[in-house]
Scaffold this motif. Structure first.
Motif, mmCIF file in Angstrom:
data_model
loop_
_atom_site.group_PDB
_atom_site.id
_atom_site.type_symbol
_atom_site.label_atom_id
_atom_site.label_comp_id
_atom_site.label_asym_id
_atom_site.label_seq_id
_atom_site.Cartn_x
_atom_site.Cartn_y
_atom_site.Cartn_z
ATOM 1 N N ASN A 2 -30.908 -11.494 -67.186
ATOM 2 C CA ASN A 2 -32.344 -11.362 -67.419
ATOM 3 C C ASN A 2 -33.101 -12.553 -66.873
ATOM 4 O OD1 ASN A 2 -32.823 -8.905 -68.430
ATOM 5 N ND2 ASN A 2 -32.481 -9.469 -70.580
ATOM 6 N N LYS A 3 -32.436 -13.699 -67.005
ATOM 7 C CA LYS A 3 -33.056 -14.914 -66.501
ATOM 8 C C LYS A 3 -33.220 -14.795 -64.987
ATOM 9 C CE LYS A 3 -32.462 -19.871 -66.577
ATOM 10 N NZ LYS A 3 -31.403 -20.509 -65.805
ATOM 11 N N ARG A 4 -32.196 -14.261 -64.343
ATOM 12 C CA ARG A 4 -32.235 -14.077 -62.898
ATOM 13 C C ARG A 4 -33.350 -13.109 -62.505
ATOM 14 N NH1 ARG A 4 -32.165 -16.416 -58.367
ATOM 15 N NH2 ARG A 4 -31.470 -15.140 -56.635
ATOM 16 N N GLN A 5 -33.483 -12.060 -63.312
ATOM 17 C CA GLN A 5 -34.535 -11.083 -63.020
ATOM 18 C C GLN A 5 -35.911 -11.747 -63.094
ATOM 19 O OE1 GLN A 5 -33.883 -8.026 -61.869
ATOM 20 N NE2 GLN A 5 -36.084 -8.039 -61.437
ATOM 21 N N ALA A 6 -36.067 -12.622 -64.079
ATOM 22 C CA ALA A 6 -37.336 -13.334 -64.212
ATOM 23 C C ALA A 6 -37.584 -14.208 -62.985
ATOM 24 C CB ALA A 6 -37.324 -14.184 -65.483
ATOM 25 N N GLU A 7 -36.513 -14.832 -62.511
ATOM 26 C CA GLU A 7 -36.631 -15.664 -61.307
ATOM 27 C C GLU A 7 -37.073 -14.825 -60.115
ATOM 28 O OE1 GLU A 7 -33.057 -18.763 -62.248
ATOM 29 O OE2 GLU A 7 -33.143 -17.930 -60.229
ATOM 30 N N LEU A 8 -36.437 -13.664 -59.981
ATOM 31 C CA LEU A 8 -36.774 -12.784 -58.861
ATOM 32 C C LEU A 8 -38.237 -12.344 -58.941
ATOM 33 C CD1 LEU A 8 -33.636 -10.503 -58.399
ATOM 34 C CD2 LEU A 8 -34.395 -12.416 -56.996
ATOM 35 N N ASP A 9 -38.681 -12.025 -60.158
ATOM 36 C CA ASP A 9 -40.073 -11.622 -60.327
ATOM 37 C C ASP A 9 -41.010 -12.745 -59.916
ATOM 38 O OD1 ASP A 9 -39.310 -9.182 -61.161
ATOM 39 O OD2 ASP A 9 -39.532 -9.576 -63.315
ATOM 40 N N GLN A 10 -40.574 -13.952 -60.247
ATOM 41 C CA GLN A 10 -41.354 -15.136 -59.874
ATOM 42 C C GLN A 10 -41.509 -15.219 -58.350
ATOM 43 O OE1 GLN A 10 -42.640 -17.388 -62.024
ATOM 44 N NE2 GLN A 10 -43.560 -18.496 -60.326
#
Lengths: 266, 271, 276
Positions: A2-10
């Protein structure tokens, strides 16, 4: 994950963020065009009326009238003479001035005034220089010649100075080591290195002077330009057309010769 | 000496040029000298004028000093701004017209020789006619004023902008375009994503360069009635107001130098 | 080839060889291309490509491999013959029909062919140019699902953190990863690769081949690869087509390719070096 997904969204937000600065620039651009068009009093009406007049104008230009060919030839030859003389003298004068402006050979006390002179000569359109000479020394080809000499210096001397600044100083040192005088150093160490490029500048300037020599007459500097201007004044549009065709033909021949020269001297 | 050209790098042949080349060069020198002699002998210059030229020039320059700076805010400033508008709008208009013509002239965009040659003909025609002549033509059509000047600048610039733009497009690497073609892109999409990113730096560079030239050129247009500061210059000269002339020349010089500095700065940032 | 041997850990899931269960995805019939009249670069080539697995076309440079693969999506116009993609003859298509067919065929290039001055993510989205309406391309307003797909693919090839970098800031291997992702972005029915590893060092070449094979297998996309490196072809392909002088001289499994075939394809002098 999920953390990675947040990074990608960023990253995604950054990649497709609206570019406000570019939008502001474009908005400013459009605003400027509208403002400036208004300032210059452009109206659609004027444009349409103009197109109408343009059609009759074109109609009166054709067929071109070559009956006064003697007048035409006289003007063209004078333009040619102006171009040749001004190129020869201009290029010759550019040599010492360009040398004086080369920062790797000359002290600052010399280069600064030389560069200021070149900048002055470059900044004014040849026609403005021509009109000043016409006012100072009177109508005729002399004013045109002097104006184009001045303009040539602005162009050739600058490029010449730049070419000298790019040369290898080793060869200059080598010549200097033989005990050559300053002129000897210039002739043996500097000139051979820049000669081939100099030919390029010279043919370019000849070409450019030929173009301008057909125009200086508009302000009284001699050549075909005067004939053209007075034909315009008399609404003698079929003769205007003949003059324009002759000028373009002469310039194109000049261009061909210049490109042939460049090939021969490459 | 150091001027090495396309001569073979080694071997027994030490000569830089073939005999035919040498002969051609000597012929050129000879013709050049003959042309000069012919010009000097035939040009109609009154010798007295020539010998007196430096005095006359010095006389004019003294009469210009000191420049009448009070004239600047009343008349020169407005004309100067008009000149800048003419240069800028003319450049924009020329780009609008030159881009499609340039694309037509680029062989990798339009694969028909006839179209390429036709577009090139338009570009050559635009360049062969001086901006002053374009101005005379458009003054005859649209009447005196800035409209004629702007369109003259635009028509004059089409050739320059179009030629350089076409060359930049032809230099674009075909690889990315091939990849986008393979992805099924339509031709406007190819132009937008395949060519445009590649020619963009050249495009801005050309536009700025031409604008710089046009600032100089538009200062002259007024001499034939096409608006801008040339008109003010013409008036001042006709009334022999030399101190005002000096102010105008000073203004033109400043603007031209500033424009050049501006263009160099922007180009540095772009590249 | 020791580097290559080190990397074999993942090659266990090698695509099944010659297992043609469905119809052929692509069939070539009598394909001929002559740039000059009477001098065909490829002549009368008929091949069938199965709907899964990797086919490698090998042969020396200048033998028409590149022409053959470019005839498939008509980057090169074939002189005669048919290219049948799922029953449609591509050589008959024009305009929008041709573009619609092209977008179903992804392509990976030797020189990557990225748009250097665009960002990595925009290069990926270029794979959607056949689908996305022009105004969206112009405004960079790509559909949300395309953008999401592009990021997922970038993450898959390990370059998501480079999304906003310009393509010319990447290394060769990274660029080819973007190239593969761009091709897959098209959601293609078929993937073509023209010498995808020729500009890369041996280690990166193996990585790129693995990536291409795995990504295609994950999505069930058949792959046709032009490759002159026989060792790589043997290792990654389930079928090898050998070309020489514009014709097919070998067509079969990698195991069946012997020295005699290689001599026939590459000529005598170099054969020894090709056994990886």
């Amino acid at each position: 994950m999920n953390k990675r997904q947040a990074e990608l969204d960023q990253i995604r937000a950054v990649a497709f963020a609206p570019d406000w600065r570019m939008r502001a620039v474009w908005l400013g651009f459009v605003a400027y065009v509208i403002y400036a068009t208004g300032q210059l009093n452009f109206t659609w009406e004027r444009f349409v009326v103009g197109l109408d007049r343009g059609a009759t104008f074109l109609g009166r230009m054709f067929p071109p009238e070559f009956k006064r060919w003697e007048l035409l030839a006289e003007g063209l030859l004078e333009s040619l003479q102006i171009a040749i003389i001004s190129s020869a003298v201009g290029i010759l004068l550019s040599l010492p001035i360009g040398l004086l402006a080369a920062r790797n050979l000359m002290p600052v006390a010399v280069t600064v005034p030389a560069r200021a002179f070149i900048a002055l000569a470059r900044s004014f359109h040849p026609i403005i220089i021509a009109i000043i000479f016409v006012k100072a020394i009177g109508f005729g080809p002399l004013a045109g010649i002097l104006a184009l000499i001045f303009a040539s210096i602005g162009f050739v001397a600058k490029l010449f100075a730049e070419a000298i600044e790019e040369i290898s100083l080793k060869q200059v040192e080598a010549v200097r080591a033989t005990g050559a005088s300053f002129m000897g150093v210039v002739i043996m160490g500097v000139l051979p290195q820049v000669f081939s490029r100099f030919i390029g500048f010279a043919t370019y300037q000849l070409d450019s002077n030929l173009r301008q020599s057909t125009m200086v007459g508009i302000v009284g500097g001699g050549g075909i330009g005067g004939t053209l201007f007075s034909a315009f004044r008399r609404f003698d549009y079929d003769f205007v057309c003949a003059i324009l065709i002759s000028i373009i033909a002469m310039i194109m021949i000049g261009e061909l010769i210049a490109s042939w020269l460049r090939k021969t001297f490459q | 000496m150091s001027v090495t050209t396309n001569s073979p790098p080694s071997g027994p042949n030490w000569q830089r040029f073939t005999p035919a080349q040498r002969l051609a060069r000597y012929a050129v020198y000879l013709v050049a000298v003959m042309a000069l002699v012919w010009s000097v002998r035939n040009v109609s210059i009154i010798p007295e004028f020539l010998y007196d030229a430096h005095n006359q020039m010095a006389d004019l320059l003294t009469r210009m000093w000191p420049p009448d700076l009070s004239y600047y805010p009343t008349t020169v400033h407005g004309a100067l701004i008009e000149t800048l508008h003419i240069a800028t709008l003319g450049t924009i208009l020329s780009i609008v017209m030159a881009v499609p013509i340039g694309l037509m002239a680029a062989r990798n965009i339009v694969p028909f020789r006839v179209v390429n040659e036709f577009a090139k003909l338009i570009l050559v025609a635009s360049r062969s006619v001086n901006s002053l002549v374009w101005a005379l033509l458009f003054v005859a059509i649209f009447g005196p004023g800035a409209l004629a000047g702007t369109i003259a600048i635009a028509f004059r610039s089409i050739g320059f902008v179009g030629k350089l733009f076409a060359e930049a497009v032809e230099e674009a690497s075909p690889g990315p375009v091939e990849a986008l073609t393979a992805a099924g892109a339509s031709w406007p999409a190819l132009l937008l994503k395949g060519y445009w990113p590649q020619v963009q730096p050249a495009f801005w560079s050309i536009a700025l360069f031409r604008w710089d030239i046009n600032v100089r050129e538009s200062a002259v247009l007024g001499l034939v009635g096409a608006g801008g500061i040339g008109l003010v210059l013409d008036t001042a000269m006709n009334f022999f107001q030399w101190t005002r002339v000096a102010t105008i020349l000073l203004a033109i010089f400043t603007v031209v130098v500033l424009a050049e500095i501006l263009v160099t700065q922007i180009r540095k940032r772009l590249i | 080839m020791s580097v290559a041997e080190d990397q074999t850990s993942r090659s266990a899931e090698r695509a099944p060889a010659g297992k043609v269960t469905r119809d052929n995805v692509l069939s070539l019939r009598g394909l001929t291309k002559a740039y000059e009249r009477g001098k065909p670069v490829i002549s009368d080539i008929s091949l069938d490509f199965p709907a899964r697995g990797v086919v490698a076309i090998i042969g020396p440079s200048g033998t028409g491999k590149s022409t053959l693969i470019r005839c498939i999506n008509r980057l090169v116009e074939p002189t005669s013959g048919q290219v049948l993609l799922g029953g449609t003859d591509l050589t008959k298509l024009r305009g929008a029909g041709l573009r619609a067919a092209r977008r179903e065929i992804g392509m990976v290039f030797q020189e990557y062919n990225l748009v250097e001055r665009l960002s990595v993510i925009e290069n990926l989205l270029c794979g959607r140019l056949g689908y996305v309406p022009l105004w969206r391309v112009w405004m960079r307003r790509y559909p949300d699902e395309d953008i999401a797909h592009a990021f997922a693919l970038l993450e898959r090839v390990g370059l998501a953190d480079f999304a906003t970098r310009r393509a010319d800031a990447l290394s060769g291997g990274q660029r080819q990863r973007v190239g593969i992702a761009r091709a897959v972005m098209q959601s293609p029915r078929l993937l073509l690769a023209d010498e995808p590893t020729s500009s890369l060092d041996p280690r990166t070449s193996v990585e790129i081949m693995e990536l291409m094979r795995d990504m295609a297998a994950e999505r069930d996309i058949p792959v046709i690869i032009n490759i002159h490196d026989v060792a790589l072809a043997r290792r990654f392909a389930s079928r090898i087509v050998g070309m020489s002088g514009g014709s097919v001289v070998y067509d079969g499994p990698p195991e069946g390719l012997n020295d005699d075939h290689l001599t026939q394809i590459y000529g005598r002098s170099e054969t020894g070096g090709w056994i990886g």
